[in-house]
Structure formats: structure tokens, C-alpha cells
Design a protein around this motif. Structure first.
Motif, PDB file in Angstrom:
ATOM      1  N   ILE A  48      62.499   7.957  39.002  1.00 13.66           N
ATOM      2  CA  ILE A  48      62.200   8.526  40.319  1.00 13.66           C
ATOM      3  C   ILE A  48      63.383   8.316  41.258  1.00 13.66           C
ATOM      4  O   ILE A  48      63.814   9.245  41.952  1.00 13.66           O
ATOM      5  CB  ILE A  48      60.922   7.899  40.901  1.00 13.66           C
ATOM      6  N   THR A  49      63.918   7.107  41.251  1.00 12.50           N
ATOM      7  CA  THR A  49      65.065   6.808  42.122  1.00 12.50           C
ATOM      8  C   THR A  49      66.272   7.671  41.766  1.00 12.50           C
ATOM      9  O   THR A  49      66.944   8.231  42.645  1.00 12.50           O
ATOM     10  CB  THR A  49      65.446   5.321  42.014  1.00 12.50           C
ATOM     11  N   ASP A  50      66.551   7.782  40.461  1.00 15.42           N
ATOM     12  CA  ASP A  50      67.694   8.586  40.009  1.00 15.42           C
ATOM     13  C   ASP A  50      67.519  10.054  40.394  1.00 15.42           C
ATOM     14  O   ASP A  50      68.478  10.721  40.802  1.00 15.42           O
ATOM     15  CB  ASP A  50      67.857   8.471  38.492  1.00 15.42           C
ATOM     16  N   THR A  51      66.297  10.553  40.259  1.00 13.69           N
ATOM     17  CA  THR A  51      66.044  11.957  40.588  1.00 13.69           C
ATOM     18  C   THR A  51      66.172  12.194  42.084  1.00 13.69           C
ATOM     19  O   THR A  51      66.705  13.222  42.524  1.00 13.69           O
ATOM     20  CB  THR A  51      64.638  12.380  40.101  1.00 13.69           C
ATOM     21  N   GLN A  52      65.701  11.244  42.889  1.00 13.89           N
ATOM     22  CA  GLN A  52      65.859  11.364  44.340  1.00 13.89           C
ATOM     23  C   GLN A  52      67.334  11.376  44.737  1.00 13.89           C
ATOM     24  O   GLN A  52      67.741  12.134  45.623  1.00 13.89           O
ATOM     25  CB  GLN A  52      65.132  10.211  45.040  1.00 13.89           C
ATOM     26  N   THR A  53      68.129  10.557  44.058  1.00 18.29           N
ATOM     27  CA  THR A  53      69.573  10.532  44.319  1.00 18.29           C
ATOM     28  C   THR A  53      70.203  11.869  43.959  1.00 18.29           C
ATOM     29  O   THR A  53      71.059  12.389  44.685  1.00 18.29           O
ATOM     30  CB  THR A  53      70.245   9.411  43.508  1.00 18.29           C
ATOM     31  N   GLU A  54      69.769  12.438  42.819  1.00 16.71           N
ATOM     32  CA  GLU A  54      70.286  13.735  42.401  1.00 16.71           C
ATOM     33  C   GLU A  54      69.932  14.823  43.412  1.00 16.71           C
ATOM     34  O   GLU A  54      70.762  15.677  43.743  1.00 16.71           O
ATOM     35  CB  GLU A  54      69.736  14.097  41.014  1.00 16.71           C
ATOM     36  N   ILE A  55      68.709  14.784  43.911  1.00 17.59           N
ATOM     37  CA  ILE A  55      68.280  15.771  44.912  1.00 17.59           C
ATOM     38  C   ILE A  55      69.136  15.659  46.177  1.00 17.59           C
ATOM     39  O   ILE A  55      69.565  16.679  46.729  1.00 17.59           O
ATOM     40  CB  ILE A  55      66.793  15.581  45.260  1.00 17.59           C
TER      41      ILE A  55
END
Length: 251
Positions: A48-55
Motif C-alpha cells: 500500500i505504501t509503495d503504491t501510494q508513493t508511485e501514485i
């Protein structure tokens, strides 16, 4: 990035979302020991954290593209001609030069935000174009003679090209050194009916049109990717919630 590669990247995300959806139907396997369950929970939180960073990173790029598009649009105008099916966006330097009535090449962006090459050849016929430059070459798809996209009138032949192959031609022209673009007018057999060294001013107008189109389509692709990544986060959180609930029940 080509539209095909953009499409494939979105398909990959969609495949991942489908897998996540399938995994949301139940909690953590009750046979897994607590340590494995804890690691599983942590991996979901990290995802979740990695995906939020990507967004966040993608959104920054989208904002930059929107700003660039706004700047580029200062050099364009929207044309609405009642004699044509739909309006289009045209470089200011090309205003008043369409339709072509002599050998030449131009570009515009359609109402549906597609890149379109408009070409004309006097004294001969053709159905395909090839752009040859020091940066490489690219060829359009064949557009058969149909008196619509490929029509003949008063001694000249006019053809409109669009789609991925036309995009590639636009890109090659945009990357070429000024005054170093040769356009080949091809017949169905591949015979070169005629050639044209693209004038620097016309090359610039086509290059600017392609860059505007590319920025717009890239921003659109990234906006769709953000939506899919947000969906991914929602599914990950659902799995996380389900897993936590199952673990608390075991206690």
C-alpha cells in the motif's frame, strides 16, 4: 512510450487487480502460523505504501504534462469548419493552409485527440507515406483509394493518415534535425511515386503538433493508471482488513 506499450502496462495492472480481487474472498489461511500471518500483513502494508508513493510520483508527472500542454496550446487554435465532419486543433503557422492543394504534408489533432497526417501529391497517386531522416524512418499504414480518406481532385491526390503508424511517422519527424526530413509517396506496389524534402517551417509545425498530441495522450494514460492504482490500494486494504479480522477471531 507508444500507445501499444501504454496499453500493455495498463493490462498488467488490470491483471494484478483481478488477482487481488480473487484474493479478497476470504481471510488469512487458518493453517498459517502467526509469524507467517504477521509477515503477510506487513507485506500488504508495504505494498500500500509503495503504491501510494508511485501514485504521488505519477501525479507529479501528470501536473507537469498539463502545464506543458497549456503552454503548447498557445501556439495552436481550434478550427470548426462547417464543411468538415468535426473540428480539429491546428498549429497557428498552418492556419489557412488546409486543405492542401499542392504536394505537401501537414498535421493536426482530431476532435478525439488523435494525431493525423494530411498529405497531397500533384501529378501522381499514392496510398502510403514513408519519412526518412537521420534519426530513422517510419511508414504509415496503407490507405486505399476510396474518395474519402484517399481522394483525387483536379490533378492531385490527397490522403489522410492516422493510427499508430502515423504516430510513429510524427515522432520520427519530431526527432529529426531541421531540414533533414524526406517524405516518400508510395504506391501499393511499394514504388516511390515521388519524394519531398520537408521545408523546415512545415517540419516544425508537424513536430509541434506531434509533441502536443504525445503530451496529451501520455497524461491521459497516466490518469487512467492512477485510477487503477487507487483501485489496487482499495483491494489491498480490503485484504488487510479481512486478514486482521480473521486473525482476531482466532484469538
Amino acid at each position: 512510450m507508444s500507445r501499444r506499450h501504454r496499453y500493455l502496462s495498463l493490462v498488467s495492472i488490470a491483471t494484478l487487480l483481478a488477482a487481488l480481487t480473487a484474493g479478497c474472498s476470504g481471510g488469512q489461511d487458518q493453517k498459517n502460523p502467526p509469524s507467517e500471518h504477521k509477515n503477510w500483513i506487513l507485506s500488504l502494508a508495504d505494498s500500500i505504501t509503495d503504491t501510494q508513493t508511485e501514485i504521488t510520483s505519477i501525479q507529479t508527472r501528470i501536473d507537469s504534462l498539463h502545464s506543458a500542454v497549456g503552454d503548447m496550446l498557445q501556439g495552436f487554435r481550434h478550427i470548426n469548419n462547417p464543411r468538415e465532419v468535426e473540428g480539429y486543433t491546428l498549429a497557428n503557422s498552418l492556419a489557412g493552409q488546409l486543405p492542401l492543394t499542392a504536394t505537401g504534408l501537414a498535421a493536426r489533432i482530431t476532435e478525439g485527440e488523435g494525431f493525423e497526417l494530411l498529405s497531397a501529391l500533384s501529378g501522381n497517386t499514392y496510398c502510403q507515406l514513408r519519412a526518412v531522416t537521420p534519426a530513422g524512418s517510419a511508414t504509415t499504414a496503407v490507405v486505399p483509394y476510396d474518395q474519402a480518406l484517399n481522394y483525387r481532385h483536379a490533378g492531385y491526390n490527397t490522403v489522410a493518415f492516422s493510427g499508430a503508424a502515423a504516430d510513429s511517422v510524427g515522432r520520427v519527424i519530431a526527432l529529426a534535425p531541421e531540414g533533414k526530413v524526406k517524405i516518400e509517396f508510395l504506391q501499393p506496389s511499394g514504388y516511390v511515386a515521388s519524394t519531398l524534402t520537408l521545408p523546415a517551417a512545415r517540419q516544425k509545425a508537424i513536430a509541434e503538433t506531434w509533441r502536443l498530441y504525445d503530451a496529451q495522450s501520455t497524461a491521459e494514460h497516466l490518469e487512467l493508471k492512477v485510477k487503477m492504482l487507487n483501485r489496487k490500494i482499495s483491494l489491498l486494504r480490503m485484504r488487510l482488513d479481512n486478514g486482521d479480522a480473521g486473525n482476531k477471531t482466532d484469538r
